[in-house]
Design an enzyme around this catalytic site. Structure first.
Site, mmCIF file in Angstrom:
data_model
loop_
_atom_site.group_PDB
_atom_site.id
_atom_site.type_symbol
_atom_site.label_atom_id
_atom_site.label_comp_id
_atom_site.label_asym_id
_atom_site.label_seq_id
_atom_site.Cartn_x
_atom_site.Cartn_y
_atom_site.Cartn_z
ATOM 1 N N HIS A 711 21.580 118.719 -6.156
ATOM 2 C CA HIS A 711 20.221 119.550 -6.200
ATOM 3 C C HIS A 711 19.594 119.209 -5.000
ATOM 4 C CE1 HIS A 711 18.124 116.368 -8.465
ATOM 5 N NE2 HIS A 711 17.191 116.679 -7.710
ATOM 6 N N ASP A 760 26.170 117.102 -11.281
ATOM 7 C CA ASP A 760 24.989 117.060 -9.897
ATOM 8 C C ASP A 760 25.385 115.812 -9.016
ATOM 9 O OD1 ASP A 760 22.592 117.242 -8.569
ATOM 10 O OD2 ASP A 760 21.194 116.458 -10.032
ATOM 11 N N GLY A 851 11.527 112.776 -5.400
ATOM 12 C CA GLY A 851 11.856 112.012 -4.323
ATOM 13 C C GLY A 851 13.030 110.699 -4.387
ATOM 14 N N SER A 853 15.337 111.306 -6.542
ATOM 15 C CA SER A 853 16.757 112.333 -6.565
ATOM 16 C C SER A 853 17.884 111.776 -5.753
ATOM 17 C CB SER A 853 16.238 113.804 -6.480
ATOM 18 O OG SER A 853 15.930 113.911 -7.410
ATOM 19 N N GLY A 854 18.806 111.746 -6.181
ATOM 20 C CA GLY A 854 20.100 111.560 -5.613
ATOM 21 C C GLY A 854 20.411 109.983 -5.334
#
Ligand SMILES: *[C@@H]1O[C@H](CO)[C@@H](O)[C@H](O)[C@H]1NC(C)=O
Ligand SMILES: *[C@@H]1O[C@H](CO)[C@@H](O)[C@H](O)[C@H]1NC(C)=O
Ligand SMILES: *[C@@H]1O[C@H](CO)[C@@H](O)[C@H](O)[C@H]1NC(C)=O
Ligand SMILES: *[C@@H]1O[C@H](CO)[C@@H](O)[C@H](O)[C@H]1NC(C)=O
Ligand SMILES: *[C@@H]1O[C@H](CO)[C@@H](O)[C@H](O)[C@H]1NC(C)=O
Ligand SMILES: *[C@@H]1O[C@H](CO)[C@@H](O)[C@H](O)[C@H]1NC(C)=O
Ligand SMILES: *[C@@H]1O[C@H](CO)[C@@H](O)[C@H](O)[C@H]1NC(C)=O
Length: 904
Positions: A711, A760, A851, A853-854
């Site tokens: 995402h 994801d 922020g 994320s990942g």
């Protein structure tokens, strides 16, 4: 990124919340600008409609508009006469109006009403084997017709243009075979009206302007018919030196759905002064222009020069019409009726040096009336290509060009919040100075739009932003041009028959592809790739972007394994979510690209190759770089079983990974939002920067490979805008041991589902390897599933929600939550899939956030840290009973290894 996903899901739920009854469980009365109609609640393309349904819907467009209804899905029990189950569509407000058609089976339905109403009736009998229908409707200017790729039948059905004159009655009234097959020329242009008596062409904008322009006066006949009055009850001809005009019934409610006008004539040489009664109530628009009810003032005989337009709850200051002739128009729609207005007009001394006072610059200081004296620029206030526009801002530009010219608007820069049909931030362009003029375009998103042209000599441009999300804004040059200088660029090049491709390799580009500019609307493009028997076809995605919507219902690319759309649907793509490649199993591939009437993307650049099929590997096997298969048990056994080393590239536990040289703090102090990390104690943590700004986290799993969340790149995959920075502690400041790399490949998981946020996970290949040292190092991949209750660490530079440590790398210890508990109604309520881990505290307070994320979610296993999770999504940050969801990395070990192996 983290929060964006969540917010957009919430917004989608409330958009079509019309109130009403009887619409098969949904609203039965619809009067929003746009919406959806389904045969049953929880429609999802798969479940069936109910037995013995009898539902109806009435759709009502604003005055001056008609309803356009298009099927997104239509599957109703087929039967030659549609006697069992059917949908009747009537061209009016009830089932006593003219029947446009009785529909059943699986055909597409596209209809435009001739008045502001459309009435639908759905009946089903006691069998229920079919999946039903979903329509979208929208209101459009009556003149807009069925759109570029459709033909409008006499009965207002829209049929594919390719069905014209094919000797089949596709309209149902034969108008597709009779009227258009013999060419019936009209000398008048599209924006002109043909007078009845003398066939003279007059501009459509002259209709109902209070002056008979046709010999027979038919251009003024039927105006204000709904109320039967042209001067709202008083005389429409106001001659002399003073007078009073008002809306009907002033100061009590004016009539709904009315149009009145007054023609004011004072002695030659005099000007007209208008003074408004302080009681002034004319329904204002939702935006900055008078979309619903309005008082419009024009000067000049025939009233062709716009002076001003008024609505709202405050009486305008007095207005001077420079000249002895003026026209005042009032129009109201179906909606609210208010007190109205009263104007006292008087003849005042004419003053040739009189200049209209500069227009009120509006609440945001950016409204402007521009009287053309050469090309010029309009832009969002303070436009700066590296900045952004202000939220909650509106600007209205009215451009008045010389008589006989059109206005051309050419965009140099463009970026606004993207949404379907541009519901939130938008640029609207009208063919004239008022919202009652035709809406030429509604634009939003990040693509440079094509040039827009007015058909009259005036144009109104309206920019609106709402209170969240923004982008750079726009800058555009306007020029007055002769109508025949208009280059038609927006014609779809690929409607109708498919392009057949048989070469061993080739390129497929969307219409007018340049990687930047938006593709045209209303496309229906098809390609067929035919390979020799025994061969297969691989389609490579070099670049792709189409309007991003849930379920890809509006603009999309469909790829079928087979000769046509009856083949196996391999994928339906929109947004920027696409795989690196797709390979057919048969020797045919069929590709279709559809765009609707608004919004888009830059399109696509695909290449295909025809090859021999690859040897197929079993699930228990690993595919080496050279494509042969070995037993998966041999991967990472310390021996080169592939013969090219590709089975030993990413190994979970190589004795080196996951062991920070600078020891991190492992305990949890339970301060709200976690605590600052010791600099470089999480050496696999990277910062993914977009245009130099921190956007997402990620983890180093191999010197040249980083893993992150899909995402994070689903709306930005331009490699030129991305950098990957390792060895960081400060989000914004330089750090002494930082290393910066560029991305050369984005490998998004081919089954990433942006609605469920499932799979994801995405890999980045870097332009060159990181130099591993005590500040930059790799994390281990997990070998065992992490246990419920285990305490794991999440790290990132995400939103700290006003807790301490913003701008510095932070860490938080979070326990794994049992997946069934996490999936229960009190927690994530069924939104957790098998590919997710949950972690967090019941009482909330500590969480990953926007922020982060990942970024890495690591759990300690012995002396090393394993990457068990990737920060994926959550409902808000650190909310009570709302654990965060993390991509379950252990499900993707082989996927990661094969991706790295096949991209040397
Ligand atoms: C009012 O004035 C206009 C323009 O001078 C003229 O054409 C029109 O005939 C007049 N109407 C009446 C009723 O006097
Ligand atoms: C106009 O329409 C609205 C909504 O349908 C209604 O509430 C109102 O009474 C109407 N006003 C008049 C004057 O008819
Ligand atoms: C404004 O309208 C009200 C209500 O009809 C009327 O009483 C008043 O005299 C008007 N004011 C002027 C200045 O005409
Ligand atoms: C938006 O701007 C208007 C006009 O300045 C103001 O009245 C309104 O409160 C603002 N709304 C928000 C949410 O900022
Ligand atoms: C399409 O992509 C290929 C591969 O990246 C590139 O070589 C080619 O120039 C692109 N074509 C266009 C028209 O951009
Ligand atoms: C954020 O923190 C500051 C300083 O501690 C405080 O003054 C402010 O009220 C806080 N804001 C919010 C929204 O909590
Ligand atoms: C969570 O619940 C949904 C709905 O009941 C179900 O479809 C899904 O499989 C569940 N997820 C897991 C991981 O069990």
């Amino acid at each position: 990124m983290f929060l964006v996903v969540v917010i957009s899901l919430i917004i989608c739920d409330v958009v079509f919340a019309d109130s009403g009854h009887s619409g098969c469980g949904g609203p039965g009365f619809l009067n929003r600008h746009t919406g959806e109609i389904t045969s049953h609640n929880h429609f999802n393309n798969h479940n069936h409609y109910h037995r013995n349904s009898n539902c109806h819907w009435r759709i009502r467009a604003n005055a001056g508009h008609v309803v356009r209804l298009s099927s997104i899905h239509f599957d109703v029990e087929p039967d030659a006469n549609c006697d069992y189950d059917y949908l009747n569509i009537y061209d009016g407000s009830s089932n006593s109006a003219k029947l446009i058609g009785k529909f059943c089976g699986g055909s597409d339905v596209e209809v435009v009403s001739s008045s502001r109403y459309l009435y639908l009736e759905f009946h089903s009998d006691d069998s229920n084997e079919f999946t039903g229908f979903k329509f979208k409707y929208s209101f459009q200017q009556a003149s807009a017709g069925c759109g570029n790729s459709f033909f409008m039948c006499k009965n207002h059905r829209c049929i594919q243009k390719s069905f014209l004159c094919d000797q089949e009655d596709d309209c149902g009234d034969n108008s597709d075979e009779s009227a258009t097959c013999k060419v019936a020329p009209s000398n008048c242009a599209e924006n002109e009206y043909t007078c009845v008596a003398d066939q003279k062409c007059i501009l459509k904008t002259w209709l109902c302007d209070g002056e008979p322009d046709c010999a027979g006066g038919d251009d003024e006949a039927g105006c204000g018919l709904q109320t039967g009055i042209s001067g709202c009850g008083s005389s429409s001809m106001q001659n002399g030196t003073s007078g009073v005009i008002s809306s009907m019934n002033f100061p009590i409610e004016y009539n709904n759905d009315s149009k009145c006008h007054w023609d004011i004539n004072v002695p030659p040489g005099k000007y007209i002064k208008l003074e408004f009664n302080r009681t002034f109530e004319v329904e204002p628009g939702e935006g900055p222009v008078c979309e619903y009810d309005r008082v419009t003032v024009y000067s000049g005989s025939g009233g062709r020069h716009f002076v001003g337009e008024y609505c709202g709850y405050q009486a305008p200051d007095s207005v001077i019409i420079p000249g002895s002739h003026g026209i005042v128009r009032f129009s109201s729609d179906e909606g609210e009726s208010l007190a109205g207005f009263q104007i006292k007009w008087t003849a005042v001394d004419g003053d040739p040096t009189y200049v209209n006072p500069t227009v009120d610059p509006g609440p945001f200081g950016c409204d402007k009336d521009i009287y053309y004296n050469g090309a010029g620029t309009i832009q969002t206030p303070g436009f700066d290509p590296s900045g952004h526009y202000k939220d909650n801002t509106t600007c209205v530009w009215r451009i008045f060009g010389p008589e006989g010219y059109n206005i051309k608007l050419h965009f140099n820069d463009f970026g606004t919040e993207m949404s379907h049909q541009c519901k939130y931030d938008s640029l609207k362009i009208y063919d004239g100075p008022s919202a009652s003029d035709e809406l030429i375009a509604t634009i939003c998103g990040n693509r440079l739009p094509h040039e827009e042209w007015s058909k009259t000599n005036n144009m109104m441009v309206v920019f609106t932003s709402d209170k969240v999300y923004h982008d750079i804004g726009f800058r555009a040059v306007f020029t007055a041009v002769k109508p025949n200088d208009h280059q038609v660029t927006d014609i779809a090049a690929c409607t109708g028959t498919p392009t057949v491709l048989t070469a061993t390799s080739g390129t497929i580009l969307s219409d007018l592809y340049d990687g930047v500019t938006e593709y045209p609307n209303n496309l229906n493009c098809q390609w067929k790739i035919n390979a020799p028997v025994g061969k297969v076809i691989t389609l490579w995605f070099n670049a792709f972007e189409a309007e991003s919507t849930e379920n890809c219902n509006y603009d999309y690319l469909s790829v079928y394994d087979g000769k046509n759309s009856y083949g196996l649907l391999m994928d339906k793509l929109c947004g920027m979510v696409y795989p690196e490649k797709m390979t057919s199993e048969t020797n045919h591939m069929y590709i279709q690209f559809i765009s609707d009437e608004t919004a888009g993307g830059f399109g696509f650049n695909l290449t295909y190759t025809i090859e021999d099929p690859l040897p197929s590997c079993q699930d228990s096997e690993f595919r080496c770089r050279d494509t042969h298969c070995i037993a998966y048990s041999k991967v990472c056994n310390g021996h080169d079983d592939c013969g090219d080393g590709s089975d030993e590239l990413v190994c979970g536990n190589d004795g080196v990974c996951g062991r920070p040289a600078i020891k991190p703090i492992e305990s949890n102090t339970r301060i709200v939002g976690g605590r600052e990390a010791i600099p470089n104690s999480w050496p696999w943590q990277i910062s993914m920067k977009h245009y130099g700004r921190h956007n997402c986290g990620g983890s180093i799993i191999h010197p040249q490979w980083v893993v992150t969340a899909s995402h994070c790149v689903e709306d930005n995959r331009n490699l030129d805008h991305l950098t990957i920075e390792a060895g960081k502690h400060h989000e914004k400041k330089d750090d002494p041991h930082q290393q910066i790399r560029r991305v050369t490949k984005i490998l998004m998981h081919e089954s990433y589902d942006s609605d469920l946020i499932d799979n994801d996970i995405t890999l980045f290949k870097l332009d060159k390897p990181f130099i591993l040292n005590e500040y930059v190092d790799i994390v281990c991949l997990p070998e065992v599933v992490v246990a419920d209750g285990a305490n794991c660490m999440v790290t990132g530079w995400g939103d700290t929600k006003n807790t301490s440590g913003a701008g510095l790398l932070k860490q938080a210890l979070l326990p794994i939550v049992n997946v069934d508990k996490c999936n229960s109604t009190d927690y994530l309520d069924g939104d957790a899939t098998d590919n997710m881990l949950c972690a967090g505290y019941d009482q909330g307070g500590i969480d990953s956030c926007q922020g982060d994320s990942g970024g890495p979610f690591v759990c300690k296993s012995g002396t090393k840290w394993d990457l068990q999770g990737i920060v994926s999504w959550g409902n808000g940050c650190a909310e009570e009973k709302s654990p965060g969801a993390y991509t379950k990395v252990i499900n993707y070990i082989q996927w990661i290894q094969e991706m790295v192996a096949s991209h040397p």
